[in-house]
Design an enzyme around this catalytic site. Sequence first.
Site, PDB file in Angstrom:
ATOM      1  N   HIS A 366       0.851  -1.192   0.000  1.00 14.99           N
ATOM      2  CA  HIS A 366       0.000   0.000   0.000  1.00 14.99           C
ATOM      3  C   HIS A 366       0.885   1.239   0.000  1.00 14.99           C
ATOM      4  O   HIS A 366       1.542   1.554   0.995  1.00 14.99           O
ATOM      5  CB  HIS A 366      -0.898  -0.020   1.235  1.00 14.99           C
ATOM      6  CG  HIS A 366      -2.017   0.967   1.178  1.00 14.99           C
ATOM      7  ND1 HIS A 366      -2.092   1.982   0.248  1.00 14.99           N
ATOM      8  CD2 HIS A 366      -3.133   1.109   1.949  1.00 14.99           C
ATOM      9  CE1 HIS A 366      -3.178   2.691   0.442  1.00 14.99           C
ATOM     10  NE2 HIS A 366      -3.830   2.179   1.473  1.00 14.99           N
ATOM     11  N   PHE A 424      -8.627   6.916   4.717  1.00 18.14           N
ATOM     12  CA  PHE A 424      -9.034   7.243   6.087  1.00 18.14           C
ATOM     13  C   PHE A 424      -9.774   8.580   6.086  1.00 18.14           C
ATOM     14  O   PHE A 424      -9.401   9.521   5.385  1.00 18.14           O
ATOM     15  CB  PHE A 424      -7.805   7.356   6.988  1.00 18.14           C
ATOM     16  CG  PHE A 424      -7.226   6.042   7.443  1.00 18.14           C
ATOM     17  CD1 PHE A 424      -7.801   4.830   7.091  1.00 18.14           C
ATOM     18  CD2 PHE A 424      -6.088   6.020   8.245  1.00 18.14           C
ATOM     19  CE1 PHE A 424      -7.255   3.624   7.520  1.00 18.14           C
ATOM     20  CE2 PHE A 424      -5.536   4.819   8.677  1.00 18.14           C
ATOM     21  CZ  PHE A 424      -6.126   3.627   8.307  1.00 18.14           C
TER      22      PHE A 424
END
Length: 440
Positions: A366, A424
């Site tokens: 990631h 997020f």
Amino acid sequence: MAVCVYNFETIDWYVRRACLRNARGVKMKRRVVVTGMGAVTPIGNDVASFWNGVKEGKIGFGPISYFDTADYKCKLAAEVKDFSAADHMDKKAARRMEPFCQFAVVAAKEAIEDAGLDMTKEDPYRAGCAVGSGIGSLQAMEREHTKLEEKGPSRVAPLLVPLMISNMAAGNVSIAYNLKGKSINVVTACATGTNSIGEAFRTIQYGDADIMVAGGTESSITPIGIAGFSSLTALSNCEDPARCSIPFDKDRSGFVMGEGAGIVVLEELEHARARGARIYAEVVGYGCSSDAYHITSPAEDGEGAAAAMLNAVKDAGISPDEITYINAHGTSTHHNDLFETRAIKLAFGEHAKDIRINSTKSMVGHLLGAAGAVEFVTCVKELQEGYIHRTVGLTESEAEMDLDYCKESCSEDFTYALSNSLGFGGHNASILVKKYVEQD
């Protein structure tokens, strides 16, 4: 007092160039194409080596070499290897950049050269930059905080702030390549790369630029970066490189931190044609949404991500049934992969079972703010070659996850690639790329 004299003939030309209108006087969206690509990744420091690695199913995971991990639960990361900024730029310039900026400038150089752009022949005020980083430089913050604690505030480096702040990737790329148009740094956590390319797409569509250098960059494999994400229980603690990042697998245990950059050159179609540019693909849709649910977890029903995907499809003016491939956010965390699956089912209904879905993070980990940009490059290469890569390491999924997650690579001619990024804070972004056909 100085008097500014306007050249109204020139102003009129800019207005007509930027604001194409139909017979009713309504501003029309211009077509946007991809003409150049650059990448710095854990499996290759240019697009060719990265793409060869993808086709080989190469994984970039290994023990963290940047610091001692003896006290850390997480031992593995996907580091960029054999990279030297000084091989690509002036050594003095390299010293004034942190790794996330170095990656961006080097990937941008490749993309601009790949596009065959000669900026001495372009109006620099019609060429912009949208390069984002989710975090900026944790290295600079850690290094100078140590000096502060050990030697006092007078010893903190005067360049700390410009080295640290996340917008400096866009700033350095703009400075390096004389991009004097819109210059922005989109920060939406793990959706940063996709949002950056999407906002560049919109900028060209509506006439604010003819060229945009766009993408994402990140370098956060540092003690505080690894410790922070570990404390959040987001990282995999698996010490087997072959099983640490396994999106959509029933044994997935968290994501693996990666680093690097993905940068593309987007152009207005007629501008690209006029200079004889090679066209890789066309960007046709961009959709966003917010879960408005939780600071780290995606919405459990997938409603937010589904809305972003459908917004991109609607923006392109096509039917959801025309989507046959999705490059998923696919982080290898329990929540993401399950909730993204629900989102795909919610967006596409029964057709979801006919869509091929893979995760590039199964090979590079990631890359946070760079993830969506590198995955965008992947989508363009897949469209070009009629090839869909496998989700490396995937063996078996749980019952609810019953879609086609590409256990094997396949050769297949397809028209659209939809790329998802979820960040997020509830940020959802999807971008839709179309195979370019000259007679379009």
